[in-house]
Design an enzyme around this catalytic site. Structure first.
Site, PDB file in Angstrom:
ATOM      1  N   HIS A 173       0.841  -1.205   0.000  1.00  0.00           N
ATOM      2  CA  HIS A 173       0.000   0.000   0.000  1.00  0.00           C
ATOM      3  C   HIS A 173       0.873   1.252   0.000  1.00  0.00           C
ATOM      4  O   HIS A 173       0.625   2.199  -0.753  1.00  0.00           O
ATOM      5  CB  HIS A 173      -0.882   0.056   1.257  1.00  0.00           C
ATOM      6  CG  HIS A 173      -1.948  -0.973   1.328  1.00  0.00           C
ATOM      7  ND1 HIS A 173      -2.114  -1.773   2.439  1.00  0.00           N
ATOM      8  CD2 HIS A 173      -2.924  -1.336   0.458  1.00  0.00           C
ATOM      9  CE1 HIS A 173      -3.148  -2.576   2.244  1.00  0.00           C
ATOM     10  NE2 HIS A 173      -3.649  -2.330   1.044  1.00  0.00           N
ATOM     11  N   LYS A 184     -18.513  -5.627   7.388  1.00  0.00           N
ATOM     12  CA  LYS A 184     -17.308  -6.379   7.723  1.00  0.00           C
ATOM     13  C   LYS A 184     -16.755  -5.915   9.059  1.00  0.00           C
ATOM     14  O   LYS A 184     -16.747  -4.728   9.350  1.00  0.00           O
ATOM     15  CB  LYS A 184     -16.217  -6.126   6.664  1.00  0.00           C
ATOM     16  CG  LYS A 184     -16.308  -6.951   5.431  1.00  0.00           C
ATOM     17  CD  LYS A 184     -15.121  -6.592   4.561  1.00  0.00           C
ATOM     18  CE  LYS A 184     -14.709  -7.723   3.679  1.00  0.00           C
ATOM     19  NZ  LYS A 184     -13.567  -7.348   2.832  1.00  0.00           N
ATOM     20  N   ARG A 216      -1.994  -6.004  -8.469  1.00  0.00           N
ATOM     21  CA  ARG A 216      -0.999  -7.042  -8.189  1.00  0.00           C
ATOM     22  C   ARG A 216      -0.966  -8.099  -9.275  1.00  0.00           C
ATOM     23  O   ARG A 216       0.074  -8.668  -9.557  1.00  0.00           O
ATOM     24  CB  ARG A 216      -1.308  -7.726  -6.850  1.00  0.00           C
ATOM     25  CG  ARG A 216      -1.156  -6.830  -5.660  1.00  0.00           C
ATOM     26  CD  ARG A 216      -1.657  -7.494  -4.426  1.00  0.00           C
ATOM     27  NE  ARG A 216      -3.106  -7.702  -4.576  1.00  0.00           N
ATOM     28  CZ  ARG A 216      -3.914  -8.067  -3.613  1.00  0.00           C
ATOM     29  NH1 ARG A 216      -3.454  -8.312  -2.425  1.00  0.00           N
ATOM     30  NH2 ARG A 216      -5.202  -8.207  -3.826  1.00  0.00           N
ATOM     31  N   SER A 256      -3.429  -7.655   2.756  1.00  0.00           N
ATOM     32  CA  SER A 256      -3.691  -7.514   4.188  1.00  0.00           C
ATOM     33  C   SER A 256      -4.169  -8.835   4.790  1.00  0.00           C
ATOM     34  O   SER A 256      -3.783  -9.200   5.902  1.00  0.00           O
ATOM     35  CB  SER A 256      -4.731  -6.417   4.435  1.00  0.00           C
ATOM     36  OG  SER A 256      -4.212  -5.166   4.068  1.00  0.00           O
TER      37      SER A 256
END
Length: 161
Positions: A17, A41, A90, A127
């Site tokens: 990040h 969440k 990614r 993460s």
């Protein structure tokens, strides 16, 4: 002023990040790190903890600020007067999802998306993976800032004995 938003949940912030945020900070006059409040969440860290960690680890950039938001990302961009989103990619699988989001954001509010390929040394970091490895006592120190590493150890690793 050229202003961009780097959105995410940042639960927790990783060196991947920070790589994207730092690179964006060299391209724009101001970068706003938008921390999504997702009420469906439960994160490992509270929104306040994530914001504090992000503020500390992005302070070195000088032109980065951290804010939280809920709801539509394009509404946050409008409120921040930012016409550009910066997203790190990614893998090809990221692109499939992110392209749809970029096209929707462009259609909803004329917000452009700049895709930045992740530095190869961070391409496998997420993460979720960091939390999983840390939970089992794995060494994640090369993948997160020191303050995040400490916070993860305190939160996830049970005391010995």
């Amino acid at each position: 002023m050229r202003r961009a938003v780097c959105p995410g949940s940042f639960d927790p912030v990783t060196n991947g990040h920070l790589d994207i945020i730092g690179r964006a900070s060299r391209l724009f006059d101001e970068v706003i790190v938008g921390v999504l409040i997702n009420q469906s969440k439960t994160g490992l860290f509270t929104i306040e903890e994530r914001i504090e960690m992000l503020r500390e680890v992005t302070a070195r950039f000088g032109n980065v600020r951290v804010e939280s938001f809920r709801g539509l990302l394009v509404d946050f961009c409008r409120a921040q007067e930012a016409a550009v989103l910066v997203k790190g990619l990614r893998a090809v699988s990221d692109f499939d999802y992110e392209l749809q989001m970029a096209q929707m954001n462009l259609g909803l509010a004329s917000v452009e998306t700049l895709f930045m390929p992740t530095n190869p040394q961070y391409s496998f970091i997420s993460s979720s993976l960091i939390k999983d490895v840390a939970k089992w006592g794995g060494d994640i120190s090369a993948h997160v800032p020191e303050l995040v590493h400490t916070a993860l150890r305190q939160r996830l690793v049970p005391p010995a004995g």
